[in-house]
Design an enzyme around this catalytic site. Structure first.
Site, PDB file in Angstrom:
ATOM      1  N   ARG A 170    -105.398 -21.456   0.261  1.00 39.66           N
ATOM      2  CA  ARG A 170    -105.200 -20.366  -0.701  1.00 39.66           C
ATOM      3  C   ARG A 170    -105.561 -20.836  -2.110  1.00 39.66           C
ATOM      4  NH1 ARG A 170    -101.559 -16.195   0.134  1.00 39.66           N
ATOM      5  NH2 ARG A 170    -100.553 -16.495  -1.878  1.00 39.66           N
ATOM      6  N   ARG A 174    -111.673 -27.217  -7.597  1.00 36.70           N
ATOM      7  CA  ARG A 174    -112.864 -27.115  -8.447  1.00 36.70           C
ATOM      8  C   ARG A 174    -113.186 -28.439  -9.100  1.00 36.70           C
ATOM      9  NH1 ARG A 174    -110.092 -22.795 -11.128  1.00 36.70           N
ATOM     10  NH2 ARG A 174    -110.451 -20.896  -9.915  1.00 36.70           N
ATOM     11  N   ARG A 247     -89.322 -17.538   5.779  1.00 38.52           N
ATOM     12  CA  ARG A 247     -88.698 -18.269   4.677  1.00 38.52           C
ATOM     13  C   ARG A 247     -88.136 -17.248   3.709  1.00 38.52           C
ATOM     14  NH1 ARG A 247     -87.017 -23.148   5.105  1.00 38.52           N
ATOM     15  NH2 ARG A 247     -87.607 -23.902   3.029  1.00 38.52           N
ATOM     16  N   ARG A 278     -90.193 -23.657  -8.249  1.00 38.63           N
ATOM     17  CA  ARG A 278     -90.841 -23.334  -9.521  1.00 38.63           C
ATOM     18  C   ARG A 278     -89.892 -22.578 -10.444  1.00 38.63           C
ATOM     19  NH1 ARG A 278     -95.429 -19.454  -6.580  1.00 38.63           N
ATOM     20  NH2 ARG A 278     -93.954 -18.004  -5.683  1.00 38.63           N
ATOM     21  N   GLU A 298     -86.726 -20.711  -8.398  1.00 39.34           N
ATOM     22  CA  GLU A 298     -86.888 -20.276  -7.012  1.00 39.34           C
ATOM     23  C   GLU A 298     -86.447 -21.377  -6.051  1.00 39.34           C
ATOM     24  OE1 GLU A 298     -90.755 -18.629  -6.148  1.00 39.34           O
ATOM     25  OE2 GLU A 298     -90.700 -17.336  -7.922  1.00 39.34           O
ATOM     26  N   TYR A 346     -99.192 -13.331   5.916  1.00 40.18           N
ATOM     27  CA  TYR A 346     -99.012 -13.830   4.543  1.00 40.18           C
ATOM     28  C   TYR A 346     -99.984 -13.062   3.637  1.00 40.18           C
ATOM     29  CZ  TYR A 346     -98.253 -17.730   1.152  1.00 40.18           C
ATOM     30  OH  TYR A 346     -97.932 -18.516   0.071  1.00 40.18           O
ATOM     31  N   ASP A 348    -101.425 -10.976   0.472  1.00 37.01           N
ATOM     32  CA  ASP A 348    -101.260 -10.726  -0.955  1.00 37.01           C
ATOM     33  C   ASP A 348    -101.339  -9.211  -1.189  1.00 37.01           C
ATOM     34  OD1 ASP A 348    -100.855 -13.267  -2.039  1.00 37.01           O
ATOM     35  OD2 ASP A 348    -102.990 -13.747  -1.882  1.00 37.01           O
TER      36      ASP A 348
HETATM   37  P1  FAD Z   1     -92.356  -5.294   1.009  1.00 40.64           P
HETATM   38  O1  FAD Z   1     -92.642  -5.312  -0.446  1.00 40.64           O
HETATM   39  O2  FAD Z   1     -91.469  -6.346   1.570  1.00 40.64           O
HETATM   40  O3  FAD Z   1     -91.766  -3.853   1.362  1.00 40.64           O
HETATM   41  C1  FAD Z   1     -91.104  -3.583   2.561  1.00 40.64           C
HETATM   42  C2  FAD Z   1     -89.909  -2.703   2.231  1.00 40.64           C
HETATM   43  O4  FAD Z   1     -89.319  -2.285   3.453  1.00 40.64           O
HETATM   44  C3  FAD Z   1     -88.837  -3.453   1.445  1.00 40.64           C
HETATM   45  O5  FAD Z   1     -88.525  -2.736   0.282  1.00 40.64           O
HETATM   46  C4  FAD Z   1     -87.648  -3.490   2.424  1.00 40.64           C
HETATM   47  O6  FAD Z   1     -86.407  -3.395   1.764  1.00 40.64           O
HETATM   48  C5  FAD Z   1     -87.919  -2.259   3.272  1.00 40.64           C
HETATM   49  N1  FAD Z   1     -87.297  -2.335   4.596  1.00 40.64           N
HETATM   50  C6  FAD Z   1     -87.370  -3.360   5.475  1.00 40.64           C
HETATM   51  N2  FAD Z   1     -86.663  -3.072   6.581  1.00 40.64           N
HETATM   52  C7  FAD Z   1     -86.137  -1.838   6.392  1.00 40.64           C
HETATM   53  C8  FAD Z   1     -85.302  -1.013   7.167  1.00 40.64           C
HETATM   54  N3  FAD Z   1     -84.847  -1.409   8.352  1.00 40.64           N
HETATM   55  N4  FAD Z   1     -84.961   0.218   6.678  1.00 40.64           N
HETATM   56  C9  FAD Z   1     -85.396   0.611   5.450  1.00 40.64           C
HETATM   57  N5  FAD Z   1     -86.186  -0.148   4.671  1.00 40.64           N
HETATM   58  C10 FAD Z   1     -86.550  -1.347   5.132  1.00 40.64           C
HETATM   59  N6  FAD Z   1     -99.000 -11.108  -3.799  1.00 40.64           N
HETATM   60  C11 FAD Z   1     -99.988 -11.166  -4.727  1.00 40.64           C
HETATM   61  O7  FAD Z   1    -101.016 -10.492  -4.558  1.00 40.64           O
HETATM   62  N7  FAD Z   1     -99.863 -11.933  -5.847  1.00 40.64           N
HETATM   63  C12 FAD Z   1     -98.752 -12.683  -6.087  1.00 40.64           C
HETATM   64  O8  FAD Z   1     -98.671 -13.370  -7.124  1.00 40.64           O
HETATM   65  C13 FAD Z   1     -97.693 -12.658  -5.113  1.00 40.64           C
HETATM   66  N8  FAD Z   1     -96.585 -13.388  -5.297  1.00 40.64           N
HETATM   67  C14 FAD Z   1     -95.577 -13.339  -4.383  1.00 40.64           C
HETATM   68  C15 FAD Z   1     -94.414 -14.077  -4.608  1.00 40.64           C
HETATM   69  C16 FAD Z   1     -93.373 -14.025  -3.703  1.00 40.64           C
HETATM   70  C17 FAD Z   1     -92.123 -14.831  -3.954  1.00 40.64           C
HETATM   71  C18 FAD Z   1     -93.490 -13.235  -2.528  1.00 40.64           C
HETATM   72  C19 FAD Z   1     -92.375 -13.174  -1.511  1.00 40.64           C
HETATM   73  C20 FAD Z   1     -94.644 -12.488  -2.301  1.00 40.64           C
HETATM   74  C21 FAD Z   1     -95.699 -12.528  -3.208  1.00 40.64           C
HETATM   75  N9  FAD Z   1     -96.855 -11.753  -3.029  1.00 40.64           N
HETATM   76  C22 FAD Z   1     -97.866 -11.831  -3.962  1.00 40.64           C
HETATM   77  C23 FAD Z   1     -97.030 -10.879  -1.848  1.00 40.64           C
HETATM   78  C24 FAD Z   1     -96.573  -9.425  -2.107  1.00 40.64           C
HETATM   79  O9  FAD Z   1     -95.197  -9.419  -2.419  1.00 40.64           O
HETATM   80  C25 FAD Z   1     -96.812  -8.632  -0.828  1.00 40.64           C
HETATM   81  O10 FAD Z   1     -98.150  -8.676  -0.429  1.00 40.64           O
HETATM   82  C26 FAD Z   1     -96.440  -7.138  -0.943  1.00 40.64           C
HETATM   83  O11 FAD Z   1     -95.408  -6.876  -1.839  1.00 40.64           O
HETATM   84  C27 FAD Z   1     -96.033  -6.677   0.432  1.00 40.64           C
HETATM   85  O12 FAD Z   1     -95.795  -5.289   0.461  1.00 40.64           O
HETATM   86  P2  FAD Z   1     -95.125  -4.658   1.761  1.00 40.64           P
HETATM   87  O13 FAD Z   1     -95.021  -3.201   1.524  1.00 40.64           O
HETATM   88  O14 FAD Z   1     -95.829  -5.143   2.966  1.00 40.64           O
HETATM   89  O15 FAD Z   1     -93.684  -5.358   1.874  1.00 40.64           O
HETATM   90  N1  UDP Z   2     -98.897 -25.686  -3.197  1.00 40.50           N
HETATM   91  C1  UDP Z   2     -98.636 -27.017  -3.471  1.00 40.50           C
HETATM   92  N2  UDP Z   2     -98.325 -27.393  -4.740  1.00 40.50           N
HETATM   93  C2  UDP Z   2     -98.263 -26.496  -5.756  1.00 40.50           C
HETATM   94  C3  UDP Z   2     -98.542 -25.140  -5.489  1.00 40.50           C
HETATM   95  C4  UDP Z   2     -98.833 -24.767  -4.189  1.00 40.50           C
HETATM   96  O1  UDP Z   2     -98.670 -27.835  -2.562  1.00 40.50           O
HETATM   97  O2  UDP Z   2     -97.967 -26.907  -6.889  1.00 40.50           O
HETATM   98  C5  UDP Z   2     -99.201 -25.309  -1.807  1.00 40.50           C
HETATM   99  C6  UDP Z   2     -97.927 -24.937  -1.034  1.00 40.50           C
HETATM  100  O3  UDP Z   2     -98.092 -25.354   0.295  1.00 40.50           O
HETATM  101  C7  UDP Z   2     -97.905 -23.435  -1.119  1.00 40.50           C
HETATM  102  C8  UDP Z   2     -99.401 -23.131  -1.009  1.00 40.50           C
HETATM  103  O4  UDP Z   2    -100.030 -24.176  -1.762  1.00 40.50           O
HETATM  104  O5  UDP Z   2     -97.157 -22.857  -0.086  1.00 40.50           O
HETATM  105  C9  UDP Z   2     -99.823 -21.792  -1.525  1.00 40.50           C
HETATM  106  O6  UDP Z   2     -99.422 -21.663  -2.870  1.00 40.50           O
HETATM  107  P1  UDP Z   2     -99.263 -20.262  -3.572  1.00 40.50           P
HETATM  108  O7  UDP Z   2     -99.056 -20.494  -5.018  1.00 40.50           O
HETATM  109  O8  UDP Z   2    -100.386 -19.397  -3.146  1.00 40.50           O
HETATM  110  O9  UDP Z   2     -97.903 -19.756  -2.917  1.00 40.50           O
HETATM  111  P2  UDP Z   2     -97.079 -18.392  -3.158  1.00 40.50           P
HETATM  112  O10 UDP Z   2     -97.319 -17.960  -4.581  1.00 40.50           O
HETATM  113  O11 UDP Z   2     -97.572 -17.431  -2.142  1.00 40.50           O
HETATM  114  O12 UDP Z   2     -95.672 -18.827  -2.931  1.00 40.50           O
END
Ligand code: FAD
Ligand code: UDP
Length: 365
Positions: A170, A174, A247, A278, A298, A346, A348
């Site tokens: 991911r 560079r 997780r 982080r 986190e 996984y 985005d």
């Molecule tokens: P969700 O946002 O999880 O929505 C699912 C919804 O369903 C939730 O609100 C949940 O409460 C609801 N639900 C579940 N079960 C039930 C039930 N039984 N009844 C009623 N409701 C229910 N993506 C990026 O592009 N850039 C980023 O920088 C990035 N950072 C991230 C950082 C973190 C810590 C995490 C966890 C994810 C990150 N993502 C990022 C990914 C991004 O969050 C997801 O791709 C996107 O939000 C997923 O949308 P979704 O609708 O699939 O799921």
């Molecule tokens: N990662 C790492 N060191 C860092 C940042 C990321 O080893 O400082 C690795 C780690 O395994 C992580 C993966 O790169 O799960 C993807 O990172 P990303 O920032 O995309 O994770 P997310 O934002 O989805 O948690």
């Protein structure tokens, strides 16, 4: 009767609801949380848009997806450039000439390549089959030991040897002095946060908050012709083959009486001794000038019933279990499974939008 019952008011459900409305279809959205937007929900604290479920930076190389999301918000010009802290050393991410120069005191790309080659020569990795081998073969032992191993094992709770190599791919690698964390052509943070985007997408749907689908399953399903399910796939089938692993993350949020705590939106702590992965300082996503600041640490741990699942763990064990659930899901008439939890992927945000648009395209063709 509604045309669709959508379980989950996250991005997948919201995009689908918007697309359904464009085709004159009606939707009832049920959400177990007390708010819409799923994991991209932002709340306003002292004028700062706090990403309550972790930092979200929108990035995509797909112009169709970029234009699509820009219908709902204007984006700022934020470029993600995290800092990594390893003990008392600071490095730039992703792995680039700034990182290598700091690590080895070198200056040129050929010196960096030489150093990496020297470090991996004796390892004889020809076909990397897990995250550890993949990382070592790309960046060598020093970067792996200092910036990857500890962070990854904290984040995933498993040895790097037991994790799939795609996770590390991911991140860009560079041999230029470029700290942009993404290679995507388009990147930014929506001005006003993510919640208004989802609000607009859902503006024509009926939304019931604080409603868990599983608590009213029969009744809710009877209200619509079809169901779009974005919750946990294994839960939908009552964990009949056993539970998939996820997780979870605990976000420890703090409002601080200072205007700038760490000078950057994202600072990663890559050594295993620091218990969090982080610290996010939210105001820097939008160049905030407030006199106060909000930070979130986190802490990553294994998911257990009753807490929020965030990351699917796409290792071998879970991938084969997922395949079994996927077989069941194909037999489920009138239910479409989508999103990070429904597809156990996984994803985005841009991939979630693409998947929801594709689902809509198939459904309404
Ligand atoms: P969700 O946002 O999880 O929505 C699912 C919804 O369903 C939730 O609100 C949940 O409460 C609801 N639900 C579940 N079960 C039930 C039930 N039984 N009844 C009623 N409701 C229910 N993506 C990026 O592009 N850039 C980023 O920088 C990035 N950072 C991230 C950082 C973190 C810590 C995490 C966890 C994810 C990150 N993502 C990022 C990914 C991004 O969050 C997801 O791709 C996107 O939000 C997923 O949308 P979704 O609708 O699939 O799921
Ligand atoms: N990662 C790492 N060191 C860092 C940042 C990321 O080893 O400082 C690795 C780690 O395994 C992580 C993966 O790169 O799960 C993807 O990172 P990303 O920032 O995309 O994770 P997310 O934002 O989805 O948690």
């Amino acid at each position: 009767m509604y045309d669709y019952l959508i379980v989950g008011a996250g991005l997948f459900g919201a995009v689908f609801a918007h697309e359904a409305h464009r085709r004159q279809k009606t939707c009832l959205v049920v959400e177990k949380r007390s708010h819409i937007a799923g994991n991209i929900y932002c709340k306003n604290v002292e004028g700062i848009h706090v990403h309550q479920y972790g930092a979200h930076i929108f990035h995509t190389s797909d112009k169709i997806i970029w234009d699509y999301i820009n219908q709902f918000a204007e984006f700022n010009n934020y470029i993600n450039s995290p800092i990594a802290v390893y003990k008392d050393e600071l490095y730039n991410l992703p792995f680039n000439m700034n990182t290598f120069s700091k690590m080895w005191g070198i200056r040129t790309p050929s010196e960096a390549r030489e150093k990496i080659a020297e470090q991996i020569a004796s390892l004889n990795i020809t076909n990397p089959s897990n995250l550890e081998e993949q990382a070592l073969s790309l960046v060598g032992t020093d970067v792996y030991e200092k910036l990857i191993k500890g962070y990854t094992e904290k984040q995933w709770g498993r040895p790097c040897k037991d994790l799939p190599s795609f996770i590390i791919k991911r991140l860009p690698l560079r041999f230029t002095y470029d700290n942009n964390y993404f290679n995507a052509r388009y990147q930014g943070i929506p001005i006003g946060g993510y919640t208004p985007i989802v609000e607009k997408m859902l503006s024509h749907a009926d939304v019931r908050l604080n409603t868990d689908y599983f608590a009213h399953r029969a009744e809710l399903s009877s209200l619509a012709h079809k169901t779009i399910f974005t919750g946990m796939l294994d839960e939908y089938f009552d964990f009949c083959y056993g539970a998939l692993q996820y997780r979870t993350v605990r976000f420890e949020e703090e409002l601080l009486e200072c205007d700038n705590y760490q000078g950057n939106a994202v600072v990663n702590y890559t050594d295993i001794e620091v218990p969090y992965t982080r610290i996010i300082e939210h105001k820097h996503f939008e160049f905030g000038t407030q006199p106060v600041t909000v930070i979130s640490r986190e802490y990553s741990s294994e998911w257990q019933p009753g807490i929020e699942p965030y990351y699917p763990i796409n290792d071998q064990r879970n991938s084969s279990l997922f395949a079994k659930y996927q077989e069941l899901s194909k037999r489920e008439e009138n239910v479409i499974f989508g999103g990070r939890l429904g597809n156990y992927r996984y994803y985005d945000m841009d991939q979630v939008i693409a998947a929801a648009l594709e689902t809509a395209e198939t459904e309404f063709h």
